[in-house]
Design an enzyme around this catalytic site. Structure first.
Site: not given
Length: 272
Positions: A158, A114, A262
């Site tokens: 991500d 992330y 998302h």
DNA sequence: ATGGTGGCCGAGCCA
């Protein structure tokens, strides 16, 4: 014996708030491994038992102090050599988690990331969050290529950068917007090239075609306006990328009950 | 249009 490995990656924006849609992904799609980001959940509070009941007996999480960030891996297969790295010299910065799964005698090293979002102002001098994002990407480029000890690897997560023109709804409108500025796009590309990974999504969806994985909550009708960005990624070692038989963005999940902003990404590797 | 939405935790930060 099955020789395929299906890996999902999904920024879930609080695993406790959205446990039921994670379960929906497990039940309806049934990937072998699910990498989650933005779990926003301390390890002691992680709903592992609920996922174990659905056959995901192997759970690793890196939740830090709980409120921010957080990553986790749910797996039907044993997770070996679970590893966490704190980037940028921060003591508790739960943005990375790695583990190895083995299918048909072939080990695959998974890295779940992330990357910092970077705030609003795309100026590293004026905005410490943007500085942190660039530093994080630089550290990824330096560390990640040697991190898997020779085991073929898959890097997912991500990454908070939409690197190519067709990764955003308007290259022109977003050129100065954090997530698509040239300096970040170049930094992300440097990470990928440093390890020689293949951008798996773009081997399935040609670069001429727009592809998004995130649509803002603030859009009135996200599907109709379709102002998306491709912030989530699946990269693979070339030997694994050559074995990728399927890839998709599960766009429908953006409309599931109380959705994440998302969508999940799914990749299938044939390790036969 | 400098808003808009959503989750952390219980005000303001973060995305």
């Amino acid at each position: 014996m099955t020789t395929t490995l299906t890996v999902a990656t999904w920024n879930i924006n609080s695993v406790r708030m959205r446990r039921l849609i994670v379960e929906r992904l497990l039940n309806e799609v049934g990937p072998d491994v699910v990498c989650l980001q933005e779990t926003k959940c301390q390890d002691a509070q992680f709903p592992s038992a609920d996922f174990r009941k659905l056959g995901y007996e192997h759970v690793a999480c890196n939740g830090g102090r709980g409120g921010y960030h957080g990553v986790a891996i749910l797996s039907r297969l044993p997770l070996a050599d679970v590893e966490v790295r704190d980037f940028c010299g921060k003591d508790v910065d739960p943005r990375h988690l790695a583990a190895t799964v083995t299918v048909n005698g072939r080990p695959v090293r998974l890295h779940n990331f992330y990357v910092p979002a970077g705030g609003d102002e795309p100026d590293p001098e004026a905005n410490p969050k943007f500085r942190h994002k660039l530093d994080f990407l630089a550290e990824m480029a330096a560390w990640l290529p040697g991190a898997s000890g020779g085991v073929p690897d898959v890097v997912v997560g991500d990454l908070n950068v939409a690197p190519y023109e067709t990764d955003v709804w308007s290259h022109k409108a977003l050129i100065d917007v954090v997530s698509h500025t040239p300096i970040e796009c170049e930094a992300l590309e440097k990470v990928r090239l440093a390890g020689g990974w293949v951008d798996v999504a773009r081997t399935f969806v040609p670069i001429e075609e727009r592809l998004y994985t995130w649509w803002s909550y603030r859009a009135k009708d996200w599907r109709a306006t379709d102002k998306g960005r491709r912030l989530d990624h699946v990269w693979a070692h070339p030997d694994l990328a050559a074995r990728a038989t399927a890839f998709r963005v599960l766009k429908d999940a953006r409309d599931w009950d109380r959705p994440s902003d998302h969508a999940p990404l799914l990749v299938t590797l044939d390790l036969g």
